[in-house]
Design a protein around this motif. Structure first.
Motif, PDB file in Angstrom:
ATOM      1  N   ARG A   1      13.169  -3.317   2.208  1.00 43.95           N
ATOM      2  CA  ARG A   1      13.702  -3.284   0.847  1.00 43.95           C
ATOM      3  C   ARG A   1      12.546  -3.271  -0.161  1.00 43.95           C
ATOM      4  NH1 ARG A   1      18.915  -1.584   0.718  1.00 43.95           N
ATOM      5  NH2 ARG A   1      20.269  -2.877   2.047  1.00 43.95           N
ATOM      6  N   PRO A   2      12.693  -2.501  -1.241  1.00 41.59           N
ATOM      7  CA  PRO A   2      11.588  -2.376  -2.206  1.00 41.59           C
ATOM      8  C   PRO A   2      11.163  -3.693  -2.829  1.00 41.59           C
ATOM      9  CG  PRO A   2      13.245  -0.675  -2.578  1.00 41.59           C
ATOM     10  CD  PRO A   2      13.833  -1.638  -1.587  1.00 41.59           C
TER      11      PRO A   2
ATOM     12  N   HIS B   1       1.904  -3.305  -0.364  1.00 39.79           N
ATOM     13  CA  HIS B   1       2.623  -2.511  -1.373  1.00 39.79           C
ATOM     14  C   HIS B   1       3.512  -3.403  -2.222  1.00 39.79           C
ATOM     15  CE1 HIS B   1       0.933   0.893   0.469  1.00 39.79           C
ATOM     16  NE2 HIS B   1       1.853   1.160   1.358  1.00 39.79           N
ATOM     17  N   GLU B   2       4.063  -4.438  -1.554  1.00 43.88           N
ATOM     18  CA  GLU B   2       4.995  -5.327  -2.231  1.00 43.88           C
ATOM     19  C   GLU B   2       4.331  -6.010  -3.440  1.00 43.88           C
ATOM     20  OE1 GLU B   2       7.675  -9.276  -1.099  1.00 43.88           O
ATOM     21  OE2 GLU B   2       6.688  -8.090   0.458  1.00 43.88           O
TER      22      GLU B   2
ATOM     23  N   ARG C   1      11.276   1.186   1.205  1.00 45.35           N
ATOM     24  CA  ARG C   1       9.935   1.719   1.319  1.00 45.35           C
ATOM     25  C   ARG C   1       9.591   1.819   2.804  1.00 45.35           C
ATOM     26  NH1 ARG C   1       6.470  -1.757   0.191  1.00 45.35           N
ATOM     27  NH2 ARG C   1       7.745  -3.604  -0.195  1.00 45.35           N
TER      28      ARG C   1
END
Length: 463
Positions: free
Chosen positions: A400-401, A460-461, A373
């Protein structure tokens, strides 16, 4: 005691020599042009010294909006060029003194592989600048001969009006109008510097935008700045011929257009210095592009022969060359060593503003090679940027997502080469965006935008 012969004294060669001396090996370094090689004497050190002068002029011209009147600023080309050459020679002398001080045998001259071997020993033929050719036996040979500017048959530099980047410092005056052929890193850097010095610059790009191998968002910002400052950028334009007319130059483009200027600078890439090294006789293999083929510990296909730096074509940066040279010697002398890892290597384009990158790229993410992301924050919202009077640039962070591990970043800003370090550290030490976000930054500072990008990724995480 191991006997090591290093051919080439650029960053790969001299850093390797310093490591070998530290490990008590018997070391001979052979360099034709001077300690530091082309990197110090004609490429990296001179160009960045030249760019430093141009950056000062840009800062002064931009100071009007800060209430400082510096409308009349001139550039003395002779003083700039003299300073560039002086700094290069000083750096070369410092490197030579350091090598000799630690016990390296430094020879000014040429050397090549004879092809003769005895067990694990190789014979190197040496031609000193003043002296007869003689042979040396070596347990380990490191090839670190670098690269040289690529020359087009229809646009050969003559040192007068058609120039390579190694010839510009011999001009008595700045060009009145300059055509820069090639919009990669070298072309963009020189185009930016000459424009900042008041030269009318036309940049000829064979691609649809400048810096085609860099982050596309960053390349767009750099090209926009170029155009806003008055540079003519010709996309999808290939120069087929450049001619010195005596009074100036003409560049004939593939689409039939002809452009004129006082000078032309050719920046169409580099070719490896592999000729006359005795590679065929020794059985050293080249790759499809003519560079010496190596593995991640700098070994060639021939036992006991290593290669490092631009002659290998591996991310042609001085920092990478130096690390390749160190790795070669550590491996050759049986020291613990980690193979070369390019994902943690930061690179910088010294335009104004600068462009720095490290780790995963936008293309990696877009193609799915690296699941990640991203958040991109324009600098126009940064308080320090507003106070300093600039808005062209941004910071971009990839993670990393799921885990939030930082895997890459891009910075377009003044001194981006310094601002990229926190992202490099995060990648090197496997830090997460949460850890980056929780690091207290100075207010106001450009680095605050890095922490803010991390905070947005952290949000976002948890979404």
């Amino acid at each position: 005691m191991s006997r090591i012969v290093i051919i080439g004294g650029g960053p790969a060669g001299y850093e390797a020599a310093l490591v070998a001396a530290q490990l008590d090996a018997e070391v001979t370094l052979v360099e034709e042009t001077g300690a530091g090689g082309a990197c110090v004497l004609s490429d990296c050190v001179p160009s960045k010294s030249f760019i430093a002068s141009s950056t000062v002029r840009t800062a002064m011209l931009d100071a009007t909006q800060l209430g400082v009147n510096a409308s009349s600023i001139t550039v003395d080309a002779q003083l700039v060029h003299d300073r560039v050459k002086m700094l290069a020679l000083q750096q070369s002398g410092d490197i030579c003194n350091k090598l000799v001080k630690v016990g390296v045998e430094y020879i000014t001259g040429r050397a090549w592989l004879s092809g003769e071997t005895s067990g694990f020993s190789h014979t190197v033929r040496v031609r000193p600048l003043d002296g007869e050719v003689y042979d040396m036996d070596a347990d380990v040979v490191l090839l670190a001969t670098g690269a040289t500017p690529r020359i087009l048959p229809t646009a050969r530099p003559d040192g007068e009006r058609v120039l390579s980047w190694r010839q510009v410092y011999d001009l008595e005056e700045l060009p009145e109008r300059l055509i820069v052929v090639g919009s990669g890193v070298t072309g963009a850097e020189f185009a930016s510097a000459y424009q900042a010095m008041g030269v009318d610059v036309t940049l000829v790009s064979s691609r649809d935008h400048v810096l085609p191998h860099e982050d596309p968002d960053a390349a767009r910002v750099i090209e926009s700045v170029f155009r806003d400052r008055g540079m003519t950028v010709l996309p999808n334009a290939r120069a087929e011929r450049v001619t010195n007319t005596g009074e100036g130059v003409t560049a004939e483009l593939a689409d039939g257009r002809v452009i004129e200027a006082s000078h032309a600078l050719m920046t169409v890439g580099s070719i490896p210095n592999t000729a006359d090294l005795g590679l065929d006789a020794a059985g050293v293999r080249l790759n499809d592009w003519g560079f010496i083929e190596t593995d991640r510990v700098s070994r060639t296909n021939v036992p006991g022969i290593y290669a490092a730096g631009d002659v290998t074509g591996t991310q042609m940066l001085a920092s990478v060359a130096a690390m390749q040279g160190r790795i070669a010697i550590w491996h050759a002398l049986g020291e613990p060593v980690k193979p070369l890892q390019l994902k943690t290597v930061a690179a910088n384009v010294f335009t104004d503003p600068e462009l720095a990158t490290v780790g995963a790229t936008q293309d990696d993410v877009d193609t799915g090679r690296v699941p990640a992301r991203a958040v991109m924050l324009p600098l126009e919202g940064n308080a320090r940027a507003k106070m300093s009077g600039f808005s062209d640039g941004f910071v971009k962070v990839f993670c990393r997502p799921a885990s939030g591990l930082v895997v890459g970043g891009v910075v377009v800003a003044p001194k981006a080469s310094e601002l990229i370090l926190p992202i490099s550290l995060a990648i090197q030490h496997h830090l997460t965006v949460e850890q980056l976000a929780q690091t207290v930054t100075i207010y106001p500072s450009l680095s605050g935008s890095l922490a803010e990008a991390a905070r947005q990724l952290m949000q976002h995480e948890f979404e």
